[in-house]
Design a protein around this motif. Sequence first.
Motif, PDB file in Angstrom:
ATOM      1  N   MET A  87      64.186   1.404 -36.328  1.00  0.00           N
ATOM      2  CA  MET A  87      64.755   1.779 -35.030  1.00  0.00           C
ATOM      3  C   MET A  87      63.828   2.665 -34.218  1.00  0.00           C
ATOM      4  O   MET A  87      63.831   2.593 -32.995  1.00  0.00           O
ATOM      5  CB  MET A  87      66.115   2.441 -35.213  1.00  0.00           C
ATOM      6  CG  MET A  87      67.205   1.472 -35.640  1.00  0.00           C
ATOM      7  SD  MET A  87      67.360   0.013 -34.557  1.00  0.00           S
ATOM      8  CE  MET A  87      67.712   0.784 -32.979  1.00  0.00           C
ATOM      9  N   PHE A  88      63.021   3.519 -34.862  1.00  0.00           N
ATOM     10  CA  PHE A  88      62.058   4.341 -34.124  1.00  0.00           C
ATOM     11  C   PHE A  88      61.217   3.452 -33.216  1.00  0.00           C
ATOM     12  O   PHE A  88      61.044   3.742 -32.034  1.00  0.00           O
ATOM     13  CB  PHE A  88      61.140   5.100 -35.089  1.00  0.00           C
ATOM     14  CG  PHE A  88      61.427   6.565 -35.207  1.00  0.00           C
ATOM     15  CD1 PHE A  88      60.842   7.473 -34.353  1.00  0.00           C
ATOM     16  CD2 PHE A  88      62.276   7.039 -36.192  1.00  0.00           C
ATOM     17  CE1 PHE A  88      61.093   8.834 -34.465  1.00  0.00           C
ATOM     18  CE2 PHE A  88      62.541   8.383 -36.326  1.00  0.00           C
ATOM     19  CZ  PHE A  88      61.946   9.286 -35.457  1.00  0.00           C
ATOM     20  N   GLN A  89      60.677   2.368 -33.760  1.00  0.00           N
ATOM     21  CA  GLN A  89      59.810   1.480 -32.984  1.00  0.00           C
ATOM     22  C   GLN A  89      60.588   0.715 -31.927  1.00  0.00           C
ATOM     23  O   GLN A  89      60.125   0.553 -30.809  1.00  0.00           O
ATOM     24  CB  GLN A  89      59.067   0.517 -33.911  1.00  0.00           C
ATOM     25  CG  GLN A  89      57.912  -0.162 -33.233  1.00  0.00           C
ATOM     26  CD  GLN A  89      56.868   0.832 -32.711  1.00  0.00           C
ATOM     27  OE1 GLN A  89      56.384   1.666 -33.448  1.00  0.00           O
ATOM     28  NE2 GLN A  89      56.544   0.756 -31.437  1.00  0.00           N
ATOM     29  N   ILE A  90      61.779   0.254 -32.259  1.00  0.00           N
ATOM     30  CA  ILE A  90      62.594  -0.495 -31.292  1.00  0.00           C
ATOM     31  C   ILE A  90      62.980   0.397 -30.109  1.00  0.00           C
ATOM     32  O   ILE A  90      62.895  -0.014 -28.950  1.00  0.00           O
ATOM     33  CB  ILE A  90      63.842  -1.082 -31.986  1.00  0.00           C
ATOM     34  CG1 ILE A  90      63.396  -2.197 -32.959  1.00  0.00           C
ATOM     35  CG2 ILE A  90      64.849  -1.599 -30.978  1.00  0.00           C
ATOM     36  CD1 ILE A  90      64.493  -2.712 -33.858  1.00  0.00           C
ATOM     37  N   TYR A 100      60.432   4.808 -19.090  1.00  0.00           N
ATOM     38  CA  TYR A 100      60.547   6.208 -19.519  1.00  0.00           C
ATOM     39  C   TYR A 100      59.160   6.768 -19.794  1.00  0.00           C
ATOM     40  O   TYR A 100      58.267   6.055 -20.261  1.00  0.00           O
ATOM     41  CB  TYR A 100      61.406   6.318 -20.789  1.00  0.00           C
ATOM     42  CG  TYR A 100      62.870   6.105 -20.530  1.00  0.00           C
ATOM     43  CD1 TYR A 100      63.719   7.178 -20.285  1.00  0.00           C
ATOM     44  CD2 TYR A 100      63.421   4.834 -20.527  1.00  0.00           C
ATOM     45  CE1 TYR A 100      65.068   6.986 -20.034  1.00  0.00           C
ATOM     46  CE2 TYR A 100      64.765   4.626 -20.276  1.00  0.00           C
ATOM     47  CZ  TYR A 100      65.581   5.710 -20.041  1.00  0.00           C
ATOM     48  OH  TYR A 100      66.911   5.521 -19.792  1.00  0.00           O
ATOM     49  N   SER A 101      58.977   8.062 -19.518  1.00  0.00           N
ATOM     50  CA  SER A 101      57.687   8.706 -19.752  1.00  0.00           C
ATOM     51  C   SER A 101      57.618   9.374 -21.116  1.00  0.00           C
ATOM     52  O   SER A 101      56.529   9.673 -21.604  1.00  0.00           O
ATOM     53  CB  SER A 101      57.411   9.758 -18.665  1.00  0.00           C
ATOM     54  OG  SER A 101      58.448  10.732 -18.668  1.00  0.00           O
ATOM     55  N   ALA A 102      58.773   9.624 -21.741  1.00  0.00           N
ATOM     56  CA  ALA A 102      58.796  10.287 -23.046  1.00  0.00           C
ATOM     57  C   ALA A 102      60.144  10.065 -23.724  1.00  0.00           C
ATOM     58  O   ALA A 102      61.134   9.739 -23.073  1.00  0.00           O
ATOM     59  CB  ALA A 102      58.548  11.783 -22.886  1.00  0.00           C
ATOM     60  N   ILE A 103      60.146  10.263 -25.032  1.00  0.00           N
ATOM     61  CA  ILE A 103      61.365  10.266 -25.826  1.00  0.00           C
ATOM     62  C   ILE A 103      61.441  11.624 -26.505  1.00  0.00           C
ATOM     63  O   ILE A 103      60.446  12.105 -27.052  1.00  0.00           O
ATOM     64  CB  ILE A 103      61.356   9.171 -26.911  1.00  0.00           C
ATOM     65  CG1 ILE A 103      61.232   7.788 -26.271  1.00  0.00           C
ATOM     66  CG2 ILE A 103      62.607   9.258 -27.778  1.00  0.00           C
ATOM     67  CD1 ILE A 103      61.000   6.679 -27.285  1.00  0.00           C
ATOM     68  N   GLY A 120      54.136  10.195 -34.449  1.00  0.00           N
ATOM     69  CA  GLY A 120      53.370  10.808 -33.368  1.00  0.00           C
ATOM     70  C   GLY A 120      54.140  11.721 -32.439  1.00  0.00           C
ATOM     71  O   GLY A 120      53.693  12.003 -31.339  1.00  0.00           O
ATOM     72  N   TYR A 121      55.303  12.221 -32.849  1.00  0.00           N
ATOM     73  CA  TYR A 121      56.070  13.161 -32.046  1.00  0.00           C
ATOM     74  C   TYR A 121      55.577  14.582 -32.337  1.00  0.00           C
ATOM     75  O   TYR A 121      55.160  14.882 -33.452  1.00  0.00           O
ATOM     76  CB  TYR A 121      57.570  13.094 -32.380  1.00  0.00           C
ATOM     77  CG  TYR A 121      58.260  11.863 -31.863  1.00  0.00           C
ATOM     78  CD1 TYR A 121      59.155  11.941 -30.809  1.00  0.00           C
ATOM     79  CD2 TYR A 121      58.025  10.617 -32.434  1.00  0.00           C
ATOM     80  CE1 TYR A 121      59.799  10.808 -30.339  1.00  0.00           C
ATOM     81  CE2 TYR A 121      58.658   9.487 -31.968  1.00  0.00           C
ATOM     82  CZ  TYR A 121      59.547   9.585 -30.921  1.00  0.00           C
ATOM     83  OH  TYR A 121      60.181   8.473 -30.459  1.00  0.00           O
ATOM     84  N   ASN A 122      55.657  15.447 -31.343  1.00  0.00           N
ATOM     85  CA  ASN A 122      55.305  16.854 -31.501  1.00  0.00           C
ATOM     86  C   ASN A 122      56.559  17.703 -31.421  1.00  0.00           C
ATOM     87  O   ASN A 122      57.407  17.474 -30.563  1.00  0.00           O
ATOM     88  CB  ASN A 122      54.341  17.305 -30.384  1.00  0.00           C
ATOM     89  CG  ASN A 122      53.064  16.509 -30.406  1.00  0.00           C
ATOM     90  OD1 ASN A 122      52.441  16.349 -31.442  1.00  0.00           O
ATOM     91  ND2 ASN A 122      52.685  15.985 -29.250  1.00  0.00           N
ATOM     92  N   GLU A 123      56.667  18.704 -32.303  1.00  0.00           N
ATOM     93  CA  GLU A 123      57.807  19.617 -32.220  1.00  0.00           C
ATOM     94  C   GLU A 123      57.566  20.569 -31.057  1.00  0.00           C
ATOM     95  O   GLU A 123      56.549  21.240 -30.985  1.00  0.00           O
ATOM     96  CB  GLU A 123      57.972  20.415 -33.512  1.00  0.00           C
ATOM     97  CG  GLU A 123      59.198  21.305 -33.466  1.00  0.00           C
ATOM     98  CD  GLU A 123      59.464  22.022 -34.789  1.00  0.00           C
ATOM     99  OE1 GLU A 123      60.139  23.049 -34.743  1.00  0.00           O
ATOM    100  OE2 GLU A 123      58.991  21.553 -35.835  1.00  0.00           O
TER     101      GLU A 123
END
Length: 132
Positions: A87-90, A100-103, A120-123
Amino acid sequence: GGCMDGVEKQKVKISLLSEMTEKAASGVRPAVLSDFDELARRVNSGWYQLYEINDGESYLITETINYAGSDKRLFVWCYAGKNIREMFQIIENAARRSGYSAIEYQTHRPGMRKMAEINGYNELVRIYRKSL
């Protein structure tokens, strides 16, 4: 509809629900730390989008946040269920196609933090809330 509505890929069926059904509530409630009633109210008002995945195997709750200019972000309030890796990829592909510019998302689950790092997400911040 939302950016995920009607997506069918790799045997994944995603449907946008117009309200928090009893079936969806039973799937979402165990995954929510915050006030479930408030989350359901926002879904029912149309502020948040509720997606049913594979006929109730999983649920996803999102919000579109529009910042200045064309900075449109998808905020994931809740993912409850199976197949989070897939689901992350979908979700990412659907958000990209929809402009969208970001999730962004918040989580208390160590496994979700690990998945974020792998993908590849940043906290940015940890969010704390007290209902009054």
